[in-house]
Design a protein around this motif. Structure first.
Motif, PDB file in Angstrom:
ATOM      1  N   ALA A  51       0.843  -1.214  -0.125  1.00  0.00           N
ATOM      2  CA  ALA A  51      -0.043   0.088  -0.071  1.00  0.00           C
ATOM      3  C   ALA A  51       0.848   1.298   0.040  1.00  0.00           C
ATOM      4  CB  ALA A  51      -0.858  -0.100   1.247  1.00  0.00           C
ATOM      5  N   SER A  52       2.091   1.277   0.556  1.00  0.00           N
ATOM      6  CA  SER A  52       2.880   2.541   0.700  1.00  0.00           C
ATOM      7  C   SER A  52       3.970   2.447  -0.180  1.00  0.00           C
ATOM      8  CB  SER A  52       3.350   2.523   2.198  1.00  0.00           C
ATOM      9  OG  SER A  52       4.115   1.588   2.279  1.00  0.00           O
ATOM     10  N   GLN A  53       4.107   1.539  -1.244  1.00  0.00           N
ATOM     11  CA  GLN A  53       5.229   1.535  -2.047  1.00  0.00           C
ATOM     12  C   GLN A  53       6.734   1.424  -1.198  1.00  0.00           C
ATOM     13  OE1 GLN A  53       2.850   3.986  -3.291  1.00  0.00           O
ATOM     14  NE2 GLN A  53       1.865   2.700  -4.593  1.00  0.00           N
ATOM     15  N   GLY A  54       6.609   0.935  -0.133  1.00  0.00           N
ATOM     16  CA  GLY A  54       7.971   0.479   0.494  1.00  0.00           C
ATOM     17  C   GLY A  54       8.447   1.815   1.449  1.00  0.00           C
ATOM     18  N   SER A  55       7.508   2.521   1.842  1.00  0.00           N
ATOM     19  CA  SER A  55       7.869   3.557   2.848  1.00  0.00           C
ATOM     20  C   SER A  55       8.227   2.939   4.206  1.00  0.00           C
ATOM     21  CB  SER A  55       6.882   4.561   3.004  1.00  0.00           C
ATOM     22  OG  SER A  55       7.038   5.481   3.855  1.00  0.00           O
ATOM     23  N   LEU A  56       9.290   3.189   4.782  1.00  0.00           N
ATOM     24  CA  LEU A  56       9.535   2.404   6.020  1.00  0.00           C
ATOM     25  C   LEU A  56       8.654   2.946   7.241  1.00  0.00           C
ATOM     26  CD1 LEU A  56      11.727   0.373   6.742  1.00  0.00           C
ATOM     27  CD2 LEU A  56      13.321   2.205   7.490  1.00  0.00           C
ATOM     28  N   LEU A  57       8.458   4.050   7.090  1.00  0.00           N
ATOM     29  CA  LEU A  57       7.290   4.678   8.188  1.00  0.00           C
ATOM     30  C   LEU A  57       6.178   3.918   8.344  1.00  0.00           C
ATOM     31  CD1 LEU A  57       6.845   6.550  10.680  1.00  0.00           C
ATOM     32  CD2 LEU A  57       5.849   8.249   8.938  1.00  0.00           C
ATOM     33  N   TRP A  58       5.407   3.728   6.867  1.00  0.00           N
ATOM     34  CA  TRP A  58       4.103   3.085   6.896  1.00  0.00           C
ATOM     35  C   TRP A  58       4.204   1.569   7.039  1.00  0.00           C
ATOM     36  CZ3 TRP A  58       0.107   5.748   8.260  1.00  0.00           C
ATOM     37  CH2 TRP A  58       0.323   7.130   7.867  1.00  0.00           C
ATOM     38  N   ILE A  59       5.413   1.083   6.710  1.00  0.00           N
ATOM     39  CA  ILE A  59       5.356  -0.396   6.993  1.00  0.00           C
ATOM     40  C   ILE A  59       5.825  -0.920   8.645  1.00  0.00           C
ATOM     41  CG2 ILE A  59       7.365  -2.494   6.674  1.00  0.00           C
ATOM     42  CD1 ILE A  59       7.709  -1.088   4.000  1.00  0.00           C
ATOM     43  N   SER A  60       6.360   0.039   9.110  1.00  0.00           N
ATOM     44  CA  SER A  60       6.444  -0.320  10.406  1.00  0.00           C
ATOM     45  C   SER A  60       5.304  -0.137  11.301  1.00  0.00           C
ATOM     46  CB  SER A  60       7.460   0.594  11.255  1.00  0.00           C
ATOM     47  OG  SER A  60       7.425   1.917  10.988  1.00  0.00           O
ATOM     48  N   ILE A  61       4.547   1.154  11.027  1.00  0.00           N
ATOM     49  CA  ILE A  61       2.959   1.171  11.395  1.00  0.00           C
ATOM     50  C   ILE A  61       2.062   0.075  11.249  1.00  0.00           C
ATOM     51  CG2 ILE A  61       0.935   2.509  11.203  1.00  0.00           C
ATOM     52  CD1 ILE A  61       2.849   5.289  11.034  1.00  0.00           C
ATOM     53  N   GLY A  62       2.385  -0.436  10.054  1.00  0.00           N
ATOM     54  CA  GLY A  62       1.558  -1.565   9.650  1.00  0.00           C
ATOM     55  C   GLY A  62       1.812  -2.805  10.370  1.00  0.00           C
ATOM     56  N   LEU A  63       2.998  -2.861  10.717  1.00  0.00           N
ATOM     57  CA  LEU A  63       3.564  -4.332  11.144  1.00  0.00           C
ATOM     58  C   LEU A  63       3.135  -4.346  12.714  1.00  0.00           C
ATOM     59  CD1 LEU A  63       5.436  -6.587  11.518  1.00  0.00           C
ATOM     60  CD2 LEU A  63       7.276  -5.116  12.032  1.00  0.00           C
ATOM     61  N   ILE A  64       3.131  -3.206  13.297  1.00  0.00           N
ATOM     62  CA  ILE A  64       2.852  -3.005  14.802  1.00  0.00           C
ATOM     63  C   ILE A  64       1.177  -3.002  14.836  1.00  0.00           C
ATOM     64  CG2 ILE A  64       2.666  -1.394  16.756  1.00  0.00           C
ATOM     65  CD1 ILE A  64       5.279  -0.137  15.722  1.00  0.00           C
ATOM     66  N   THR A  65       0.725  -2.451  13.816  1.00  0.00           N
ATOM     67  CA  THR A  65      -0.953  -2.745  13.897  1.00  0.00           C
ATOM     68  C   THR A  65      -1.477  -4.011  13.605  1.00  0.00           C
ATOM     69  OG1 THR A  65      -1.163  -0.474  12.899  1.00  0.00           O
ATOM     70  CG2 THR A  65      -3.078  -1.726  12.835  1.00  0.00           C
ATOM     71  N   GLY A  66      -0.563  -4.783  12.706  1.00  0.00           N
ATOM     72  CA  GLY A  66      -1.033  -6.075  12.685  1.00  0.00           C
ATOM     73  C   GLY A  66      -0.640  -7.070  13.783  1.00  0.00           C
ATOM     74  N   VAL A  67       0.335  -6.779  14.381  1.00  0.00           N
ATOM     75  CA  VAL A  67       0.715  -7.679  15.663  1.00  0.00           C
ATOM     76  C   VAL A  67      -0.330  -7.363  16.743  1.00  0.00           C
ATOM     77  CG1 VAL A  67       2.482  -8.040  17.347  1.00  0.00           C
ATOM     78  CG2 VAL A  67       3.216  -7.693  15.039  1.00  0.00           C
ATOM     79  N   PHE A  68      -0.643  -6.326  16.815  1.00  0.00           N
ATOM     80  CA  PHE A  68      -1.554  -5.875  18.026  1.00  0.00           C
ATOM     81  C   PHE A  68      -2.881  -6.637  17.719  1.00  0.00           C
ATOM     82  CE2 PHE A  68      -4.640  -2.929  19.931  1.00  0.00           C
ATOM     83  CZ  PHE A  68      -4.498  -3.217  21.308  1.00  0.00           C
ATOM     84  N   ALA A  69      -3.544  -6.531  16.442  1.00  0.00           N
ATOM     85  CA  ALA A  69      -4.853  -6.935  16.139  1.00  0.00           C
ATOM     86  C   ALA A  69      -4.609  -8.429  16.075  1.00  0.00           C
ATOM     87  CB  ALA A  69      -5.140  -6.538  14.596  1.00  0.00           C
ATOM     88  N   GLY A  70      -3.684  -9.183  15.689  1.00  0.00           N
ATOM     89  CA  GLY A  70      -3.334 -10.559  15.640  1.00  0.00           C
ATOM     90  C   GLY A  70      -3.455 -11.014  17.115  1.00  0.00           C
ATOM     91  N   TYR A  71      -2.805 -10.328  18.060  1.00  0.00           N
ATOM     92  CA  TYR A  71      -2.788 -10.604  19.539  1.00  0.00           C
ATOM     93  C   TYR A  71      -4.142 -10.722  19.969  1.00  0.00           C
ATOM     94  CZ  TYR A  71      -1.985 -10.541  24.334  1.00  0.00           C
ATOM     95  OH  TYR A  71      -2.013 -10.535  25.846  1.00  0.00           O
ATOM     96  N   LEU A  72      -5.081  -9.778  19.660  1.00  0.00           N
ATOM     97  CA  LEU A  72      -6.337  -9.426  20.239  1.00  0.00           C
ATOM     98  C   LEU A  72      -7.463 -10.468  19.822  1.00  0.00           C
ATOM     99  CD1 LEU A  72      -7.053  -5.598  20.223  1.00  0.00           C
ATOM    100  CD2 LEU A  72      -6.478  -6.972  22.203  1.00  0.00           C
ATOM    101  N   ILE A  73      -6.865 -10.797  18.428  1.00  0.00           N
ATOM    102  CA  ILE A  73      -7.835 -11.745  17.886  1.00  0.00           C
ATOM    103  C   ILE A  73      -7.605 -13.307  18.606  1.00  0.00           C
ATOM    104  CG2 ILE A  73      -8.416 -13.157  15.778  1.00  0.00           C
ATOM    105  CD1 ILE A  73      -8.167 -10.687  14.291  1.00  0.00           C
ATOM    106  N   GLY A  74      -6.131 -13.432  18.748  1.00  0.00           N
ATOM    107  CA  GLY A  74      -5.704 -14.927  19.359  1.00  0.00           C
ATOM    108  C   GLY A  74      -6.325 -14.913  20.635  1.00  0.00           C
ATOM    109  N   ARG A  75      -6.358 -13.965  21.489  1.00  0.00           N
ATOM    110  CA  ARG A  75      -6.621 -13.928  22.913  1.00  0.00           C
ATOM    111  C   ARG A  75      -8.052 -14.363  22.906  1.00  0.00           C
ATOM    112  NH1 ARG A  75      -5.561  -8.622  26.214  1.00  0.00           N
ATOM    113  NH2 ARG A  75      -7.911  -9.124  26.909  1.00  0.00           N
ATOM    114  N   LYS A  76      -8.848 -14.091  22.000  1.00  0.00           N
ATOM    115  CA  LYS A  76     -10.341 -14.535  22.048  1.00  0.00           C
ATOM    116  C   LYS A  76     -10.565 -15.928  21.679  1.00  0.00           C
ATOM    117  CE  LYS A  76     -12.400 -10.350  22.026  1.00  0.00           C
ATOM    118  NZ  LYS A  76     -13.305  -9.873  23.054  1.00  0.00           N
ATOM    119  N   PHE A  77      -9.355 -16.475  21.072  1.00  0.00           N
ATOM    120  CA  PHE A  77      -9.425 -18.041  21.019  1.00  0.00           C
ATOM    121  C   PHE A  77      -9.005 -18.829  22.141  1.00  0.00           C
ATOM    122  CE2 PHE A  77      -9.576 -16.828  16.585  1.00  0.00           C
ATOM    123  CZ  PHE A  77     -10.491 -17.841  15.889  1.00  0.00           C
TER     124      PHE A  77
END
Length: 78
Positions: A51-77
């Motif tokens: 989505a960001s064509q390789g921008s390091l700032l947006w990649i790191s924000i997407g990574l942190i958001t994905g980890v946080f969302a995955g953790y919250l979903i995993g806690r439900k399981f």
């Protein structure tokens, strides 16, 4: 005749400690939260990279958001 099986057991408050070491230990389970956090991190990394064509700032924000969302979903399981 006495009915001993109807009587209250002596020292009933201590029965919970009897043979404590004889019980089998529960098997170690892999936590779903950690697996979903890793999967969410990979998905967030991939989506933010494309989505960001390789921008390091947006990649790191997407990574942190994905980890946080995955953790919250995993806690439900769990």
């Amino acid at each position: 005749m006495a009915r001993s099986h109807h009587r209250k057991k002596h020292k009933e408050h201590l029965r919970q400690f009897k043979n404590k070491e004889d019980r089998p230990l529960p098997a170690a389970k892999t936590k779903a939260a950690s697996l979903f956090a890793i999967g969410g991190g990979i998905a967030g990394l991939a989506v933010s990279y494309f989505a960001s064509q390789g921008s390091l700032l947006w990649i790191s924000i997407g990574l942190i958001t994905g980890v946080f969302a995955g953790y919250l979903i995993g806690r439900k399981f769990d």
